[in-house]
Design an enzyme around this catalytic site. Structure first.
Site, mmCIF file in Angstrom:
data_model
loop_
_atom_site.group_PDB
_atom_site.id
_atom_site.type_symbol
_atom_site.label_atom_id
_atom_site.label_comp_id
_atom_site.label_asym_id
_atom_site.label_seq_id
_atom_site.Cartn_x
_atom_site.Cartn_y
_atom_site.Cartn_z
ATOM 1 N N GLY A 52 41.830 -46.382 16.986
ATOM 2 C CA GLY A 52 41.218 -45.864 18.219
ATOM 3 C C GLY A 52 40.551 -44.557 17.848
ATOM 4 O O GLY A 52 39.827 -44.475 16.871
ATOM 5 N N GLU A 53 40.860 -43.534 18.583
ATOM 6 C CA GLU A 53 40.299 -42.217 18.300
ATOM 7 C C GLU A 53 41.484 -41.267 18.114
ATOM 8 O O GLU A 53 42.221 -41.006 19.067
ATOM 9 C CB GLU A 53 39.401 -41.816 19.481
ATOM 10 C CG GLU A 53 38.656 -40.545 19.288
ATOM 11 C CD GLU A 53 37.896 -40.481 17.974
ATOM 12 O OE1 GLU A 53 38.154 -39.537 17.215
ATOM 13 O OE2 GLU A 53 37.063 -41.379 17.710
ATOM 14 N N SER A 54 41.645 -40.799 16.882
ATOM 15 C CA SER A 54 42.877 -40.048 16.582
ATOM 16 C C SER A 54 43.026 -38.792 17.434
ATOM 17 O O SER A 54 44.137 -38.418 17.813
ATOM 18 C CB SER A 54 42.933 -39.703 15.096
ATOM 19 O OG SER A 54 41.796 -38.971 14.710
ATOM 20 N N CYS A 84 44.358 -47.063 10.729
ATOM 21 C CA CYS A 84 43.118 -46.334 10.994
ATOM 22 C C CYS A 84 43.397 -44.998 11.693
ATOM 23 O O CYS A 84 43.921 -44.108 11.059
ATOM 24 C CB CYS A 84 42.162 -47.231 11.760
ATOM 25 S SG CYS A 84 40.457 -46.800 11.472
ATOM 26 N N ARG A 113 38.650 -38.041 7.779
ATOM 27 C CA ARG A 113 38.201 -38.818 8.945
ATOM 28 C C ARG A 113 36.751 -39.270 8.757
ATOM 29 O O ARG A 113 35.910 -38.519 8.281
ATOM 30 C CB ARG A 113 38.254 -37.965 10.222
ATOM 31 C CG ARG A 113 39.635 -37.719 10.734
ATOM 32 C CD ARG A 113 39.567 -37.015 12.078
ATOM 33 N NE ARG A 113 38.979 -37.873 13.099
ATOM 34 C CZ ARG A 113 38.386 -37.422 14.200
ATOM 35 N NH1 ARG A 113 38.259 -36.140 14.415
ATOM 36 N NH2 ARG A 113 37.904 -38.277 15.076
ATOM 37 N N ILE A 141 36.680 -49.915 10.435
ATOM 38 C CA ILE A 141 35.840 -49.459 11.555
ATOM 39 C C ILE A 141 35.890 -47.939 11.620
ATOM 40 O O ILE A 141 36.908 -47.359 11.997
ATOM 41 C CB ILE A 141 36.323 -50.063 12.902
ATOM 42 C CG1 ILE A 141 36.356 -51.590 12.806
ATOM 43 C CG2 ILE A 141 35.432 -49.601 14.047
ATOM 44 C CD1 ILE A 141 37.054 -52.275 13.960
ATOM 45 N N ARG A 142 34.794 -47.323 11.236
ATOM 46 C CA ARG A 142 34.772 -45.848 11.150
ATOM 47 C C ARG A 142 36.095 -45.332 10.558
ATOM 48 O O ARG A 142 36.772 -44.467 11.128
ATOM 49 C CB ARG A 142 34.479 -45.221 12.509
ATOM 50 C CG ARG A 142 33.010 -45.407 12.923
ATOM 51 C CD ARG A 142 32.713 -44.942 14.317
ATOM 52 N NE ARG A 142 33.022 -43.509 14.509
ATOM 53 C CZ ARG A 142 32.307 -42.506 14.034
ATOM 54 N NH1 ARG A 142 31.227 -42.733 13.324
ATOM 55 N NH2 ARG A 142 32.646 -41.267 14.290
ATOM 56 N N HIS A 177 42.178 -52.556 9.605
ATOM 57 C CA HIS A 177 42.761 -53.131 10.826
ATOM 58 C C HIS A 177 43.290 -54.553 10.608
ATOM 59 O O HIS A 177 42.572 -55.517 10.875
ATOM 60 C CB HIS A 177 41.690 -53.211 11.920
ATOM 61 C CG HIS A 177 41.282 -51.893 12.464
ATOM 62 N ND1 HIS A 177 41.863 -51.319 13.574
ATOM 63 C CD2 HIS A 177 40.338 -51.022 12.043
ATOM 64 C CE1 HIS A 177 41.309 -50.156 13.824
ATOM 65 N NE2 HIS A 177 40.366 -49.948 12.908
ATOM 66 N N GLU A 179 45.258 -56.140 12.396
ATOM 67 C CA GLU A 179 45.439 -56.823 13.693
ATOM 68 C C GLU A 179 44.163 -57.539 14.136
ATOM 69 O O GLU A 179 44.182 -58.305 15.084
ATOM 70 C CB GLU A 179 45.918 -55.815 14.757
ATOM 71 C CG GLU A 179 44.860 -54.884 15.345
ATOM 72 C CD GLU A 179 44.421 -53.737 14.425
ATOM 73 O OE1 GLU A 179 44.845 -53.691 13.249
ATOM 74 O OE2 GLU A 179 43.630 -52.898 14.902
HETATM 75 N N1 GLN Z 1 37.222 -42.636 13.388
HETATM 76 C C1 GLN Z 1 38.415 -42.706 14.142
HETATM 77 C C2 GLN Z 1 39.169 -41.369 14.160
HETATM 78 O O1 GLN Z 1 38.846 -40.514 13.410
HETATM 79 C C3 GLN Z 1 39.329 -43.806 13.649
HETATM 80 C C4 GLN Z 1 38.647 -45.127 13.808
HETATM 81 C C5 GLN Z 1 39.561 -46.267 14.083
HETATM 82 O O2 GLN Z 1 40.742 -46.113 14.358
HETATM 83 N N2 GLN Z 1 38.991 -47.455 14.084
HETATM 84 O O3 GLN Z 1 40.060 -41.177 14.930
#
Ligand code: GLN
Length: 195
Positions: A52-54, A84, A113, A141-142, A177, A179
Site C-alpha cells: 500500500g503506502e507505507s 512491499c 522507497r 509495484i513501486r 507481492h 498475494e
Molecule cells: N511505494 C510504496 C511506499 O513507499 C510501496 C508500494 C507498495 O506497497 N506496492 O509505501
C-alpha cells in the site's frame, strides 16, 4: 491458527485470500481476518502487513493504537510478514522516508522507497527462492529496493542477483507481492512459522 492482516490501508483482501488458501494447503484449521483494532491483537498467531503506502499505513497504525503493540509482539517472536510497504514498515533503516514517518524497526535491512525508478516502477519477473527449486513470479509495484542485509536477516528470494526477500527468525520481508499471484508457497512458508 489465527492470522491477522493489518487492514488500515492497502492490498488487504488479496492477502486474506492467499493466507486462507495456504492454510488449506497446509491442512491447518483457523481463520484469517482484517485487523484494525488493538484488541484483535490479543490472540493472533501470525500477522501480515500488506503493500500500500507505507506513510499512510504507519500513520493509521499509530492512530488505531496498534503500532507499538505490533512492534512489541514482533520483538517477542510473533511471526510477521511484510510485503512491499509492509517491508518498509518492518525495516530498521529506510531511505526516502517522509519526515516524521515511523517504522517498526524490526528487520535487519536497509531499504530504499520507490527505488526501482519511474521507467520500471512496476514489473513482473521470475524470482529464485532458496527453499524451493521452482521459480516464483515476482510482482513489483513501486517496490522498495533492499539495499543492505545485515545482522540476523538472511536473503531467501532473488531477482537476478538482487535480494528481494529476507527472513529473520519470525520475520519475513518481501519487496514484491506474492498475494497477487495464485502461488501460495511463500504464504505457506510463512505460516509454518506459526505452527
Ligand atoms: N511505494 C510504496 C511506499 O513507499 C510501496 C508500494 C507498495 O506497497 N506496492 O509505501
Amino acid at each position: 491458527m489465527k492470522v491477522g492482516v493489518v487492514g488500515v490501508q492497502g492490498a488487504v483482501s488479496e492477502h486474506i485470500e492467499a493466507a486462507r488458501k495456504a492454510m488449506k494447503n497446509l491442512k491447518v484449521n483457523g481463520e484469517v481476518f482484517w485487523l484494525r483494532k488493538a484488541e484483535q491483537l490479543k490472540d493472533v498467531d501470525a500477522l501480515i502487513i500488506p503493500g500500500g503506502e507505507s506513510t499512510t499505513i504507519s500513520r493509521l497504525m499509530i492512530k488505531n493504537n496498534i503500532f507499538d503493540k505490533v512492534k512489541e509482539l514482533g520483538e517477542e517472536g510473533l511471526p510477521i510478514m511484510g510485503t512491499c510497504a509492509g517491508l518498509i514498515l518492518l525495516a530498521k533503516q529506510v531511505e526516502g522516508a517522509v519526515e516524521g514517518q515511523r517504522f517498526l524497526e524490526l528487520l535487519d535491512v536497509k531499504v530504499s522507497r520507490n527505488a526501482y525508478g519511474r521507467q520500471v516502477d512496476s514489473f513482473e519477473a521470475p524470482l529464485k527462492l532458496t527453499f524451493d527449486k521452482k521459480p516464483f513470479l515476482g510482482v513489483f509495484i513501486r517496490a522498495p529496493r533492499i539495499l543492505e542485509v545485515f545482522g540476523k536477516a538472511k536473503p531467501f528470494a532473488f531477482y537476478k542477483d538482487e535480494v528481494v526477500g529476507v527472513e529473520q527468525g519470525n520475520l519475513i520481508g518481501l519487496a514484491f507481492h506474492p498475494e497477487l499471484t495464485d502461488d501460495t508457497r511463500i504464504h505457506e512458508y510463512f505460516l509454518r512459522k506459526a505452527l
